[in-house]
Enzyme design. Structure first.
Site, PDB file in Angstrom:
ATOM      1  N   ARG A 121     -13.361  25.656  -3.444  1.00 52.93           N
ATOM      2  CA  ARG A 121     -13.299  24.678  -4.554  1.00 52.93           C
ATOM      3  C   ARG A 121     -11.872  24.256  -4.874  1.00 52.93           C
ATOM      4  NH1 ARG A 121     -17.169  28.211  -6.895  1.00 52.93           N
ATOM      5  NH2 ARG A 121     -19.293  27.475  -6.515  1.00 52.93           N
ATOM      6  N   LYS A 143      -5.068  10.874  -2.991  1.00 55.26           N
ATOM      7  CA  LYS A 143      -6.329  10.536  -2.333  1.00 55.26           C
ATOM      8  C   LYS A 143      -6.474  11.286  -1.013  1.00 55.26           C
ATOM      9  CE  LYS A 143      -7.200   5.823  -3.925  1.00 55.26           C
ATOM     10  NZ  LYS A 143      -7.408   4.443  -3.449  1.00 55.26           N
ATOM     11  N   GLU A 185       3.779  -1.788   4.430  1.00 56.33           N
ATOM     12  CA  GLU A 185       3.537  -1.253   3.082  1.00 56.33           C
ATOM     13  C   GLU A 185       4.817  -1.297   2.239  1.00 56.33           C
ATOM     14  OE1 GLU A 185       0.666  -0.207   1.622  1.00 56.33           O
ATOM     15  OE2 GLU A 185      -0.695  -0.181   3.337  1.00 56.33           O
ATOM     16  N   LYS A 227       5.138   3.554  -6.215  1.00 56.18           N
ATOM     17  CA  LYS A 227       3.740   3.990  -6.224  1.00 56.18           C
ATOM     18  C   LYS A 227       3.501   4.995  -7.340  1.00 56.18           C
ATOM     19  CE  LYS A 227      -0.288   5.239  -3.608  1.00 56.18           C
ATOM     20  NZ  LYS A 227      -0.935   5.598  -2.337  1.00 56.18           N
ATOM     21  N   GLU A 237      -8.666   5.671  -9.820  1.00 57.93           N
ATOM     22  CA  GLU A 237      -8.367   4.276  -9.520  1.00 57.93           C
ATOM     23  C   GLU A 237      -8.839   3.371 -10.652  1.00 57.93           C
ATOM     24  OE1 GLU A 237      -8.228   1.694  -5.557  1.00 57.93           O
ATOM     25  OE2 GLU A 237      -9.023   3.708  -5.660  1.00 57.93           O
ATOM     26  N   ARG A 241      -3.502   0.395 -11.033  1.00 59.27           N
ATOM     27  CA  ARG A 241      -3.500   0.877  -9.660  1.00 59.27           C
ATOM     28  C   ARG A 241      -4.033  -0.164  -8.676  1.00 59.27           C
ATOM     29  NH1 ARG A 241      -4.647   6.999  -7.940  1.00 59.27           N
ATOM     30  NH2 ARG A 241      -4.400   6.762  -5.716  1.00 59.27           N
ATOM     31  N   ASN A 245      -3.486  -2.715  -4.032  1.00 58.62           N
ATOM     32  CA  ASN A 245      -4.408  -3.275  -3.051  1.00 58.62           C
ATOM     33  C   ASN A 245      -3.927  -4.624  -2.520  1.00 58.62           C
ATOM     34  OD1 ASN A 245      -6.766  -2.286  -1.866  1.00 58.62           O
ATOM     35  ND2 ASN A 245      -8.030  -3.801  -2.941  1.00 58.62           N
ATOM     36  N   HIS A 248      -4.672  -5.956   0.901  1.00 58.72           N
ATOM     37  CA  HIS A 248      -5.691  -5.073   1.465  1.00 58.72           C
ATOM     38  C   HIS A 248      -7.100  -5.653   1.396  1.00 58.72           C
ATOM     39  CE1 HIS A 248      -2.370  -2.285   1.431  1.00 58.72           C
ATOM     40  NE2 HIS A 248      -3.096  -1.310   1.940  1.00 58.72           N
ATOM     41  N   HIS A 252      -8.388  -4.964   4.909  1.00 57.94           N
ATOM     42  CA  HIS A 252      -9.481  -4.047   5.259  1.00 57.94           C
ATOM     43  C   HIS A 252     -10.573  -4.776   6.043  1.00 57.94           C
ATOM     44  CE1 HIS A 252      -8.460  -1.060   1.785  1.00 57.94           C
ATOM     45  NE2 HIS A 252      -7.914  -0.673   2.920  1.00 57.94           N
ATOM     46  N   HIS A 265      -3.093  -0.421  10.686  1.00 56.47           N
ATOM     47  CA  HIS A 265      -3.333  -0.692   9.274  1.00 56.47           C
ATOM     48  C   HIS A 265      -2.291  -1.663   8.712  1.00 56.47           C
ATOM     49  CE1 HIS A 265      -4.609  -0.147   5.152  1.00 56.47           C
ATOM     50  NE2 HIS A 265      -3.391   0.238   4.809  1.00 56.47           N
TER      51      HIS A 265
END
Lengths: 366, 366
Positions: A121, A143, A185, A227, A237, A241, A245, A248, A252, A265
């Site tokens: 956990r 993340k 980025e 960031k 999120e 935040r 994106n 993106h 994506h 990417h």
């Protein structure tokens, strides 16, 4: 060495940025409070390059560590590979004081981070990112994720690291396309939050492409700072935040429709940023000359502004709607108003499709 | 209907306890703020009994829900079954506003809860426990888990529910051994925290075994209150929370050494509580008459104080050391000093082994 403190719910952690930090992993972990045994996770390529130095540093600092190699590539972000990590953790006797050290790029960080988030956990997690993309993106935000057949990153957890160690010397061995992909980025951070960073990228392009350690230290630390500011202490999120994106929404979709791996990417994000720039101009939000600067910077780092081969605009539109970030209804785009300032706005499907048309390859007659 | 508010980091959630609540699941979820589509997870047996009523209630309240059946039994707490849930979630189009509703006992709650904790990095989770054990134990604490070949519950997450709905009428269909197994945990709460609850169990044994709804409401709500007080707002396992492990140090070892399934969890805990009582007397911590009351209460509910068949004391000792709760070094036992007050103490191996000897079956001559 530079140190950035990232605030997270209930505390903070440091990102240490400098040259040669791999040889100090052991003492840095001890200083950060790690006390238990360690699992060092790396893909085979990175392990060959760096695991001996890291393992030696850990041993010297008195740590017991087990090296766990995974196959390179996105296909390792699977439930099967995750189960393999758990089995290795158990065989190595990791207990609640243990830590998982992710040595490598985004795949290793995502997979090993999720394993650390869920084994017993949740046990400690240390990131040692060795790609520019992982250094400027995965170091902040907490993340972790794996892929399932239904989609990428659909399963994961928020799990903050205890420590992030960025050894800029690892960038020396990074293949050129991966290095440039990471720079996409960095350009993003300039557009969404920092005109000074943007201007630095314009002015010092050659030194950056030559991987000058001083300039890398500057752009990596500034990216992490931005960031960290955006993510703030709210790890989930929401709100601000979403500006991360930028580029993106379409990016994506390009990755998904072209087939994962066809575009790196950062390449897909570069195309997405160019599309967002043209969309901003079309909506009267962004001056044409600023859009031109963004596109010129992307191109100057050898990143694509357009698709290399045509992709069906309707398929791209459908993929944008399928993206898990899309809420029911309209697509949301992050659009620049000027360098360093963006808004998040809903965009009607016609305009989103027009953006997908705008990034098609130029016809050969041009 | 009774309502207990459980404080968790950053908020709280309600446990609603009453008869017939299954028929109100829809309106209760709406009142708790659930807005998205739902995945209703149940094992085949529970689904046959209750899923139609729950699905009707959800539909009536305007929810879209997908019933996902899993095989009954501990073997469903696997990575494979987890992957199956993820696939079903994706096929059902669950997004970030969606919720997972676990209808059933501990296995379903642990598995579906872990799936909810990790799908899209965490979506809402609602528990509808239908066993006494799940109602008094899993409703509070936020623990979710799956098993891996190396051990039970070695992988999991803390994920607090948005709502827990305890329909006491579901206990009417619970097999007698499972009902009594749940009572072992209720006895535990009496010993560690509440002499009044303990006395109630002594005084109203027959009505409780007859499953009187009024008494069930009392013992379930009191158990949840005690666990909520102990867990407090600190969801991670530490300090005070360790007292919930009363009877579990040896109990877990009994389950492991006998082979999972040979003893119900509550049966193993009952044996562990009897062992802890005799150990407490031996250490001069607990009056012999109090130990006798504890043992008598266990026996009066048809729960075992001793093993049904001999188990090697050395194997039990080794299993206690292997338990993930054991730190390096000495075993830790929770021992009662009186009804309602316990201490946590390190116990030397000789004494822990003696406790394992004390719960061996009585020789036939006795």
């Amino acid at each position: 060495m530079r140190e950035i403190t990232v605030a997270v719910p209930g505390g903070s952690y440091p990102i240490l940025i400098g040259g040669g930090l791999l040889r100090e992993v052991g003492v840095r972990l001890a200083a950060a409070g790690c006390r238990g045994s360690l699992a060092l996770v790396a893909d085979a390529g990175v392990a060959t390059l760096y695991a001996p130095a890291v393992a030696a540093s850990l041993k010297e600092a008195g740590f017991t560590s087990t090296l766990i190699e995974i196959p390179a590539g996105e296909q390792s972000k699977s439930l099967e590979c995750l189960g393999g990590l758990y089995a290795r953790f158990a065989a190595a006797g990791l207990d609640r004081r243990a830590a998982v050290v992710a040595l490598g790029g985004g795949v290793v960080g995502d997979l090993a981070g999720f394993a650390a988030a869920t084994y017993l956990r949740g046990i400690d997690f240390v990131q040692v990112p060795t790609t520019l993309l992982a250094q400027v993106d995965a170091s902040v935000g907490g993340k972790t994720a794996i892929d399932i057949p239904a989609g990428k990153n659909l399963v994961g957890a928020f799990h903050q690291p205890r420590l992030v160690l960025v050894d800029l010397q690892t960038l020396e061995t990074l293949p050129e396309p991966d290095f440039r992909s990471g720079l996409a980025e960095v350009i993003k951070y300039g557009v969404i939050a920092d005109p000074v960073l943007f201007a630095l990228l314009e002015a010092r392009r050659q030194e950056i492409l030559a991987r000058s350690e001083g300039l890398l230290a500057e752009i990596v630390s500034r990216s992490c700072e931005i960031k960290a500011e955006v993510v703030g202490a709210d790890e989930r999120e929401a709100g601000l935040r979403e500006i991360l994106n930028y580029g993106h929404t379409l990016g994506h979709a390009v990755e998904a429709v072209a087939g994962y791996g066809r575009y790196l990417h950062g390449e897909a994000v570069a195309i997405g940023m160019a599309a967002a720039a043209s969309l901003g101009v079309r909506l009267g939000l962004l001056p044409a000359e600023t859009a031109a600067r963004i596109e010129a910077l992307i191109a100057s780092f050898g990143l694509p502004e357009r698709l290399r081969e045509p992709l069906d605009p309707d398929a791209l539109l459908a993929a944008m709607h399928r993206d898990k970030k899309a809420r029911a209804g309209s697509l949301r785009f992050v659009l620049a108003r000027t360098l360093g300032a963006v808004i998040v706005t809903e965009v009607p499907d016609e305009l989103a499709r027009a953006a997908a048309v705008a990034v098609q390859p130029r016809p050969p007659t041009e």
